[in-house]
Design an enzyme around this catalytic site. Structure first.
Site, PDB file in Angstrom:
ATOM      1  N   HIS A   1       0.814  -1.223   0.000  1.00 39.83           N
ATOM      2  CA  HIS A   1       0.000   0.000   0.000  1.00 39.83           C
ATOM      3  C   HIS A   1       0.841   1.263   0.000  1.00 39.83           C
ATOM      4  O   HIS A   1       0.339   2.324   0.335  1.00 39.83           O
ATOM      5  CB  HIS A   1      -0.945  -0.003   1.210  1.00 39.83           C
TER       6      HIS A   1
ATOM      7  N   GLU B   1      -7.923  -9.708  17.724  1.00 41.20           N
ATOM      8  CA  GLU B   1      -9.346 -10.038  17.532  1.00 41.20           C
ATOM      9  C   GLU B   1      -9.485 -11.128  16.465  1.00 41.20           C
ATOM     10  O   GLU B   1      -8.602 -11.274  15.619  1.00 41.20           O
ATOM     11  CB  GLU B   1     -10.120  -8.798  17.057  1.00 41.20           C
TER      12      GLU B   1
ATOM     13  N   THR C   1      -3.571  -7.985  11.318  1.00 40.96           N
ATOM     14  CA  THR C   1      -4.460  -7.433  10.298  1.00 40.96           C
ATOM     15  C   THR C   1      -5.863  -7.989  10.469  1.00 40.96           C
ATOM     16  O   THR C   1      -6.057  -9.167  10.772  1.00 40.96           O
ATOM     17  CB  THR C   1      -3.951  -7.713   8.864  1.00 40.96           C
TER      18      THR C   1
ATOM     19  N   ASN D   1      -3.294 -12.231  15.950  1.00 41.37           N
ATOM     20  CA  ASN D   1      -4.141 -11.056  15.915  1.00 41.37           C
ATOM     21  C   ASN D   1      -4.957 -10.966  17.191  1.00 41.37           C
ATOM     22  O   ASN D   1      -5.446 -11.998  17.671  1.00 41.37           O
ATOM     23  CB  ASN D   1      -5.071 -11.103  14.694  1.00 41.37           C
TER      24      ASN D   1
ATOM     25  N   CYS E   1       6.016  22.545  -9.996  1.00 39.32           N
ATOM     26  CA  CYS E   1       5.311  22.782 -11.268  1.00 39.32           C
ATOM     27  C   CYS E   1       3.933  23.387 -11.027  1.00 39.32           C
ATOM     28  O   CYS E   1       3.198  23.705 -11.966  1.00 39.32           O
ATOM     29  CB  CYS E   1       5.165  21.461 -12.046  1.00 39.32           C
TER      30      CYS E   1
ATOM     31  N   CYS F   1       2.904  16.377 -12.553  1.00 35.09           N
ATOM     32  CA  CYS F   1       4.115  15.965 -13.296  1.00 35.09           C
ATOM     33  C   CYS F   1       4.649  14.620 -12.826  1.00 35.09           C
ATOM     34  O   CYS F   1       5.645  14.123 -13.358  1.00 35.09           O
ATOM     35  CB  CYS F   1       5.200  17.038 -13.156  1.00 35.09           C
TER      36      CYS F   1
HETATM   37  C1  BV8 Z   1      -8.493  -2.215  -5.383  1.00 31.60           C
HETATM   38  C2  BV8 Z   1      -3.301   2.906   2.511  1.00 31.60           C
HETATM   39  C3  BV8 Z   1      -9.112  -2.325  -7.658  1.00 31.60           C
HETATM   40  C4  BV8 Z   1      -3.743   4.255   2.894  1.00 31.60           C
HETATM   41  C5  BV8 Z   1      -5.111   1.266   2.528  1.00 31.60           C
HETATM   42  C6  BV8 Z   1     -14.845  -0.335  -4.832  1.00 31.60           C
HETATM   43  C7  BV8 Z   1     -13.942   0.048  -5.810  1.00 31.60           C
HETATM   44  C8  BV8 Z   1     -12.673  -0.526  -5.887  1.00 31.60           C
HETATM   45  C9  BV8 Z   1     -12.292  -1.446  -4.949  1.00 31.60           C
HETATM   46  C10 BV8 Z   1     -13.194  -1.786  -3.965  1.00 31.60           C
HETATM   47  C11 BV8 Z   1     -14.465  -1.266  -3.893  1.00 31.60           C
HETATM   48  N1  BV8 Z   1     -15.109  -1.832  -2.837  1.00 31.60           N
HETATM   49  C12 BV8 Z   1     -14.274  -2.697  -2.207  1.00 31.60           C
HETATM   50  C13 BV8 Z   1     -13.111  -2.687  -2.876  1.00 31.60           C
HETATM   51  C14 BV8 Z   1     -11.947  -3.394  -2.580  1.00 31.60           C
HETATM   52  C15 BV8 Z   1     -11.210  -2.534  -1.559  1.00 31.60           C
HETATM   53  C16 BV8 Z   1     -11.453  -3.193  -0.223  1.00 31.60           C
HETATM   54  O1  BV8 Z   1     -10.831  -4.195   0.064  1.00 31.60           O
HETATM   55  N2  BV8 Z   1     -12.374  -2.650   0.571  1.00 31.60           N
HETATM   56  C17 BV8 Z   1     -12.704  -3.301   1.818  1.00 31.60           C
HETATM   57  C18 BV8 Z   1     -12.689  -2.290   2.949  1.00 31.60           C
HETATM   58  C19 BV8 Z   1     -14.039  -3.981   1.652  1.00 31.60           C
HETATM   59  N3  BV8 Z   1      -9.804  -2.560  -1.921  1.00 31.60           N
HETATM   60  C20 BV8 Z   1      -9.304  -1.575  -2.662  1.00 31.60           C
HETATM   61  O2  BV8 Z   1      -9.904  -0.572  -2.990  1.00 31.60           O
HETATM   62  C21 BV8 Z   1      -7.865  -1.808  -3.103  1.00 31.60           C
HETATM   63  N4  BV8 Z   1      -7.773  -1.521  -4.506  1.00 31.60           N
HETATM   64  O3  BV8 Z   1      -9.219  -3.131  -5.124  1.00 31.60           O
HETATM   65  O4  BV8 Z   1      -8.334  -1.714  -6.640  1.00 31.60           O
HETATM   66  C22 BV8 Z   1      -8.577  -1.780  -8.911  1.00 31.60           C
HETATM   67  C23 BV8 Z   1      -7.865  -2.625  -9.765  1.00 31.60           C
HETATM   68  C24 BV8 Z   1      -7.400  -2.122 -10.959  1.00 31.60           C
HETATM   69  C25 BV8 Z   1      -7.589  -0.771 -11.270  1.00 31.60           C
HETATM   70  C26 BV8 Z   1      -8.258   0.084 -10.385  1.00 31.60           C
HETATM   71  C27 BV8 Z   1      -8.765  -0.425  -9.185  1.00 31.60           C
HETATM   72  C28 BV8 Z   1      -6.944  -0.841  -2.376  1.00 31.60           C
HETATM   73  C29 BV8 Z   1      -6.848  -1.238  -0.912  1.00 31.60           C
HETATM   74  C30 BV8 Z   1      -5.774  -0.376  -0.229  1.00 31.60           C
HETATM   75  C31 BV8 Z   1      -6.425   0.735   0.522  1.00 31.60           C
HETATM   76  N5  BV8 Z   1      -5.402   1.479   1.273  1.00 31.60           N
HETATM   77  N6  BV8 Z   1      -4.152   1.942   3.153  1.00 31.60           N
HETATM   78  C32 BV8 Z   1      -3.607   4.500   4.371  1.00 31.60           C
HETATM   79  O5  BV8 Z   1      -2.973   3.716   5.103  1.00 31.60           O
HETATM   80  O6  BV8 Z   1      -4.171   5.521   4.808  1.00 31.60           O
HETATM   81  S1  BV8 Z   1      -5.902   0.013   3.332  1.00 31.60           S
HETATM   82  C33 BV8 Z   1      -5.828   0.213   5.004  1.00 31.60           C
HETATM   83  O7  BV8 Z   1      -6.407  -0.985   5.540  1.00 31.60           O
HETATM   84  C34 BV8 Z   1      -4.404   0.231   5.585  1.00 31.60           C
HETATM   85  O8  BV8 Z   1      -3.394   0.050   4.629  1.00 31.60           O
HETATM   86  C35 BV8 Z   1      -4.388  -0.989   6.469  1.00 31.60           C
HETATM   87  O9  BV8 Z   1      -3.151  -1.547   6.566  1.00 31.60           O
HETATM   88  C36 BV8 Z   1      -5.321  -1.852   5.706  1.00 31.60           C
HETATM   89  C37 BV8 Z   1      -5.795  -3.069   6.367  1.00 31.60           C
HETATM   90  O10 BV8 Z   1      -6.119  -2.706   7.689  1.00 31.60           O
HETATM   91  P1  BV8 Z   1      -5.277  -3.460   8.825  1.00 31.60           P
HETATM   92  O11 BV8 Z   1      -3.824  -3.271   8.566  1.00 31.60           O
HETATM   93  O12 BV8 Z   1      -5.769  -4.847   8.916  1.00 31.60           O
HETATM   94  O13 BV8 Z   1      -5.620  -2.611  10.102  1.00 31.60           O
HETATM   95  P2  BV8 Z   1      -6.934  -2.743  10.995  1.00 31.60           P
HETATM   96  O14 BV8 Z   1      -6.937  -1.556  11.898  1.00 31.60           O
HETATM   97  O15 BV8 Z   1      -8.122  -3.044  10.142  1.00 31.60           O
HETATM   98  O16 BV8 Z   1      -6.678  -4.072  11.849  1.00 31.60           O
HETATM   99  C38 BV8 Z   1      -5.614  -4.148  12.765  1.00 31.60           C
HETATM  100  C39 BV8 Z   1      -5.760  -5.491  13.464  1.00 31.60           C
HETATM  101  O17 BV8 Z   1      -4.666  -5.635  14.362  1.00 31.60           O
HETATM  102  C40 BV8 Z   1      -7.037  -5.595  14.290  1.00 31.60           C
HETATM  103  O18 BV8 Z   1      -7.712  -6.788  13.946  1.00 31.60           O
HETATM  104  C41 BV8 Z   1      -6.543  -5.647  15.751  1.00 31.60           C
HETATM  105  O19 BV8 Z   1      -7.276  -6.573  16.520  1.00 31.60           O
HETATM  106  C42 BV8 Z   1      -5.143  -6.146  15.586  1.00 31.60           C
HETATM  107  N7  BV8 Z   1      -4.197  -5.675  16.597  1.00 31.60           N
HETATM  108  C43 BV8 Z   1      -4.168  -4.454  17.189  1.00 31.60           C
HETATM  109  N8  BV8 Z   1      -3.100  -4.386  18.010  1.00 31.60           N
HETATM  110  C44 BV8 Z   1      -2.444  -5.580  17.908  1.00 31.60           C
HETATM  111  C45 BV8 Z   1      -3.144  -6.400  17.011  1.00 31.60           C
HETATM  112  N9  BV8 Z   1      -2.760  -7.641  16.705  1.00 31.60           N
HETATM  113  C46 BV8 Z   1      -1.643  -8.108  17.300  1.00 31.60           C
HETATM  114  N10 BV8 Z   1      -0.910  -7.371  18.166  1.00 31.60           N
HETATM  115  C47 BV8 Z   1      -1.281  -6.126  18.498  1.00 31.60           C
HETATM  116  N11 BV8 Z   1      -0.538  -5.425  19.373  1.00 31.60           N
HETATM  117 ZN    ZN Z   2       4.701  18.594 -10.391  1.00 27.56          ZN
END
Ligand code: BV8
Ligand code: ZN
Length: 251
Positions: free
Chosen positions: A125, A221, A194, A219, A156, A136
């Site tokens: 990501h 949860e 995750t 994880n 630019c 640009c």
């Molecule tokens: C794609 C970067 C297609 C930015 C992020 C409509 C249109 C297009 C796509 C979609 C759509 N509808 C759905 C989709 C697919 C979509 C998707 O998956 N949506 C989900 C929500 C349903 N995916 C996309 O859009 C992807 N692109 O499909 O493109 C395409 C193909 C060709 C051409 C054009 C388009 C893009 C997905 C990337 C999005 N960007 N981040 C930023 O960071 O701000 S995603 C974001 O969620 C973060 O990167 C994060 O890493 C990621 C996943 O979250 P987690 O890392 O799991 O974090 P979370 O808080 O959820 O969970 C943490 C866990 O840790 C918890 O469970 C907790 O219990 C646990 N925890 C906490 N502490 C601890 C622990 N565990 C152990 N130890 C601890 N101490």
């Molecule tokens: Zn530029």
């Protein structure tokens, strides 16, 4: 942290020919980096990260989105890798020394795996610390203090955006291809910190399972993949990873 682990888990961690690991925001939580789905606090309270992490949000309000990302970027100066990141870098060294394949794939954009010493990290990501011009396409690393104006401008005159993958955007093709290859050919897959709800990253678990890899989920949860895990460790990654790796080396 109890360091009694299933001897079979310790054995496979020591003997697996090819290990693939997917990390998410949970592995950085103990470094003080808020997880992605933590409720946002302060200025960002009652906003949903997923609403901010889209190209539409950026075009609608480039100042607001740039501020959020730059605030997260600047927070990185005051956090450091935790014992979970360090343990994965150590595991990579141990596996590499024995000629075993090791691939670390992360959804995180904080760069903490590299700072802990991991090499060849696949950043699905992108990175908070790289910003690029939408006019640009010039992309530069940014490790300094907060930008002094928002939205951030390129020489630019174009707007600069964070070098992360937003929802609705394609992942970098070469990173995704490498991650998919590693996941479909590994014999041990670990998903760490995750919620496994974002695709195509979470789909890497399916690729590993389709290849009959053993699957470990670390994880706090449960996730949609928990019931397909051979081992589920619901404990903080920063505590369980060092204990697990040293237990598997002792056996
Ligand atoms: C794609 C970067 C297609 C930015 C992020 C409509 C249109 C297009 C796509 C979609 C759509 N509808 C759905 C989709 C697919 C979509 C998707 O998956 N949506 C989900 C929500 C349903 N995916 C996309 O859009 C992807 N692109 O499909 O493109 C395409 C193909 C060709 C051409 C054009 C388009 C893009 C997905 C990337 C999005 N960007 N981040 C930023 O960071 O701000 S995603 C974001 O969620 C973060 O990167 C994060 O890493 C990621 C996943 O979250 P987690 O890392 O799991 O974090 P979370 O808080 O959820 O969970 C943490 C866990 O840790 C918890 O469970 C907790 O219990 C646990 N925890 C906490 N502490 C601890 C622990 N565990 C152990 N130890 C601890 N101490
Ligand atoms: Zn530029």
């Amino acid at each position: 942290m109890s360091d009694t682990f299933d001897p079979n888990l310790c054995r496979i961690l020591r003997e697996a020919h090819s290990i693939a690991i997917l990390t998410g925001a949970g592995i950085s939580a103990e470094s003080g980096v808020p997880t992605f789905r933590d409720a946002l606090t302060g200025y960002w309270a009652n906003r949903n990260p997923a609403d901010l992490a889209t190209p539409e949000a950026f075009m609608r309000d480039p100042e607001l989105v740039s501020r959020w990302y730059d605030q997260r970027r600047c927070q990185l100066a005051s956090v450091k890798p935790n014992a979970g990141h360090v343990a994965l870098a150590e595991l990579q060294r141990l596996a590499g020394a024995e000629g075993r394949r090791f691939t670390l794939i992360t959804q995180n954009v904080d760069g903490l795996h590299e700072r802990a010493g991991s090499i060849g990290v696949i950043n699905l990501h992108g990175s908070l610390s790289r910003w690029r011009c939408i006019r640009c396409a010039e992309e530069k690393p940014e490790h300094g203090p907060a930008f002094n104006e928002y939205p951030v401008r390129c020489a630019c005159g174009g707007l600069r955006r964070p070098g992360v993958v937003w929802f609705g955007e394609a992942l970098p093709a070469d990173a995704l291809r490498a991650a998919e290859n590693a996941s479909r050919t590994c014999d041990l897959f670990l998903s760490i910190g995750t919620s496994a709800v974002v695709y195509p990253a979470a789909g890497l678990i399916d690729l590993a399972l389709a290849n009959a890899a053993r699957f470990v989920e670390i994880n706090l949860e449960p996730t949609p993949y928990s019931d397909r895990a051979d081992w589920r460790l619901a404990a903080p990654a920063g505590a369980v990873l060092p204990a697990l790796i040293s237990a598997s080396n002792r056996q």
